[in-house]
Design a protein around this motif. Structure first.
Motif, PDB file in Angstrom:
ATOM      1  N   TYR A 145      71.646  54.810 -28.409  1.00 45.48           N
ATOM      2  CA  TYR A 145      70.912  55.747 -29.276  1.00 45.48           C
ATOM      3  C   TYR A 145      69.477  55.933 -28.757  1.00 45.48           C
ATOM      4  CZ  TYR A 145      68.934  57.766 -33.536  1.00 45.48           C
ATOM      5  OH  TYR A 145      68.304  58.586 -34.429  1.00 45.48           O
ATOM      6  N   ALA A 146      68.863  54.834 -28.332  1.00 52.94           N
ATOM      7  CA  ALA A 146      67.495  54.914 -27.815  1.00 52.94           C
ATOM      8  C   ALA A 146      67.460  55.733 -26.518  1.00 52.94           C
ATOM      9  CB  ALA A 146      66.961  53.502 -27.564  1.00 52.94           C
ATOM     10  N   SER A 149      73.806  66.516 -31.456  1.00 56.50           N
ATOM     11  CA  SER A 149      72.495  65.887 -31.643  1.00 56.50           C
ATOM     12  C   SER A 149      72.660  64.381 -31.562  1.00 56.50           C
ATOM     13  CB  SER A 149      71.899  66.283 -32.994  1.00 56.50           C
ATOM     14  OG  SER A 149      72.636  65.695 -34.049  1.00 56.50           O
ATOM     15  N   ILE A 150      71.551  63.662 -31.643  1.00 58.41           N
ATOM     16  CA  ILE A 150      71.610  62.204 -31.517  1.00 58.41           C
ATOM     17  C   ILE A 150      72.330  61.563 -32.703  1.00 58.41           C
ATOM     18  CG2 ILE A 150      69.595  61.957 -30.038  1.00 58.41           C
ATOM     19  CD1 ILE A 150      67.915  61.459 -32.494  1.00 58.41           C
ATOM     20  N   SER A 151      72.589  62.330 -33.755  1.00 56.59           N
ATOM     21  CA  SER A 151      73.355  61.769 -34.878  1.00 56.59           C
ATOM     22  C   SER A 151      74.786  61.406 -34.442  1.00 56.59           C
ATOM     23  CB  SER A 151      73.402  62.758 -36.042  1.00 56.59           C
ATOM     24  OG  SER A 151      74.110  63.929 -35.667  1.00 56.59           O
ATOM     25  N   ALA A 152      75.262  62.074 -33.379  1.00 58.70           N
ATOM     26  CA  ALA A 152      76.619  61.778 -32.897  1.00 58.70           C
ATOM     27  C   ALA A 152      76.732  60.386 -32.306  1.00 58.70           C
ATOM     28  CB  ALA A 152      77.038  62.816 -31.850  1.00 58.70           C
ATOM     29  N   THR A 177      79.325  55.439 -36.571  1.00 58.97           N
ATOM     30  CA  THR A 177      80.254  54.315 -36.596  1.00 58.97           C
ATOM     31  C   THR A 177      80.655  53.984 -38.026  1.00 58.97           C
ATOM     32  OG1 THR A 177      79.365  53.335 -34.586  1.00 58.97           O
ATOM     33  CG2 THR A 177      80.545  51.868 -36.055  1.00 58.97           C
ATOM     34  N   THR A 178      79.672  54.035 -38.932  1.00 63.82           N
ATOM     35  CA  THR A 178      79.965  53.759 -40.336  1.00 63.82           C
ATOM     36  C   THR A 178      80.990  54.742 -40.882  1.00 63.82           C
ATOM     37  OG1 THR A 178      77.684  52.980 -40.588  1.00 63.82           O
ATOM     38  CG2 THR A 178      78.918  53.398 -42.594  1.00 63.82           C
ATOM     39  N   ALA A 179      80.908  55.994 -40.434  1.00 63.40           N
ATOM     40  CA  ALA A 179      81.873  57.000 -40.890  1.00 63.40           C
ATOM     41  C   ALA A 179      83.297  56.596 -40.495  1.00 63.40           C
ATOM     42  CB  ALA A 179      81.523  58.359 -40.294  1.00 63.40           C
ATOM     43  N   ALA A 180      83.469  56.136 -39.253  1.00 64.56           N
ATOM     44  CA  ALA A 180      84.804  55.691 -38.814  1.00 64.56           C
ATOM     45  C   ALA A 180      85.268  54.480 -39.606  1.00 64.56           C
ATOM     46  CB  ALA A 180      84.775  55.367 -37.321  1.00 64.56           C
ATOM     47  N   LEU A 181      84.323  53.576 -39.882  1.00 63.07           N
ATOM     48  CA  LEU A 181      84.652  52.383 -40.675  1.00 63.07           C
ATOM     49  C   LEU A 181      85.113  52.772 -42.073  1.00 63.07           C
ATOM     50  CD1 LEU A 181      84.592  49.250 -40.751  1.00 63.07           C
ATOM     51  CD2 LEU A 181      82.241  49.408 -41.565  1.00 63.07           C
TER      52      LEU A 181
END
Length: 335
Positions: A126-127, A238-241, A247-251
């Protein structure tokens, strides 16, 4: 115990047929949403192969999704006349490489250490995406134009969402079916048995580290494919991807649908996207409500929606839920 369920192919054929007919009865907005559901279904399936099958809790799966999303965007922008298949292939190769390299470091550890290290690697990616703005666009992201798809004998104009939906249905659908098929192979069963008793598998002569690395790399490539189609659908990344929230969405999808089945996360993706769309129209605090739903599912229905379906099937068949056997949702990966 691996529960083999016969007759799953007819269910897959019916789902595919319904998918083909969906644009004939749905409005364009709903076709757009259905396309998003299919893409995130593959993402959730790839995550569940790690969590549900291998028992590896990862907080860094978005680094694969985001890498695939950014790679396809950068490839289309900077490589002139690159066909969309070429950009998708580059994205898969990039995420495969990322999965292989990071897996070599991460899989040396287990349990909480593995989970925390995946979080650290995701933060690193992400960074890099944030600071390397000359390539990734930084906080502004990248916009791409969805190119036409040349098949040799014809050209598919993907400017409209319906044509792109059909491409997504075929490609992503085939990837999901391949993932399901993998779980029925010796490789998939080996991963399951490693989760149950790794020491016994080592005693039998299996190299569990290699099997786990193969699975980790494969799930990274699959998540990268989902990320590539994510960029193509929204024509923006965007960097939100690549954020932890992805990852939380997949969880969430995996837990809501049920990590104990292969098809549960697909159902979870469907519910998640519908709920997200509905709640975000009502309030800006929709993540709070999604979090409450997640807590409720974990505390009250740990088996997810798949558990509810199995219980209903058990009631109608007059058998226990564990004995219900009709439908693809009952393909248990847990004992």
């Amino acid at each position: 115990m691996i529960s083999r369920k016969k007759g799953t192919y007819p269910y897959i054929a019916v789902l595919f047929l319904l998918g083909l007919l969906a644009p004939l009865v749905l409005r364009e907005y709903h076709v757009y949403m259905l396309t998003e559901i299919i893409i995130f279904a593959l993402y959730a399936v790839s995550y569940n192969l790690l969590l549900g099958y291998a028992g590896l809790l990862s907080f860094g799966h978005a680094m694969f999704f985001g890498t695939g999303a950014f790679t396809v965007a950068v490839s289309l922008i900077h490589i002139p006349a690159l066909p969309v298949w070429g950009a998708i292939l580059i994205a898969i190769l990039a995420t495969t490489l990322v999965g292989f390299v990071t897996g070599g470091f991460l899989l040396r550890h287990k349990g909480a250490y593995f989970a925390l290290l995946t979080l650290a690697f995701n933060a690193l990616f992400y960074a890099v995406a944030t600071k390397w703005s000359s390539v990734t666009g930084g906080d502004d992201g990248l916009s791409v134009t969805r190119p036409d798809i040349h098949l040799g004998f014809t050209t598919i104009n993907t400017a409209g969402i319906v044509n792109f939906y059909y491409v997504t249905l075929v490609v992503i659908g085939a990837a999901i079916v391949f993932c399901w098929y993998l779980t029925r192979t010796a490789m998939g069963q080996t991963v399951l048995l490693m989760r149950e008793n790794e020491e016994r598998m080592k005693f039998l002569g299996y190299d569990t580290n290699i099997s786990r690395l193969i699975l980790f790399t494969f799930t990274g490539a699959v998540a990268g494919l989902a990320g590539a189609f994510y960029t193509l659908q929204f024509q923006f990344v965007s960097i939100s991807a690549i954020s932890v929230e992805m990852t939380t969405a997949a969880l969430l999808m995996a837990f809501v649908g049920g990590t104990g089945t292969f098809w549960g996360p697909i159902l979870g993706a469907f519910v998640y996207i519908i709920l997200q769309s509905y709640l975000s129209d009502l309030t800006d605090r929709w993540p709070l409500f999604m979090g409450l739903i997640f807590v409720f599912m974990v505390l009250v229905i740990p088996g997810g929606l798949s558990q509810i379906i199995q219980r209903i099937q058990g009631l109608f068949s007059g058998k226990g839920s564990s004995e219900s056997s009709s439908g693809p949702e009952t393909e248990e990966v847990s004992p």
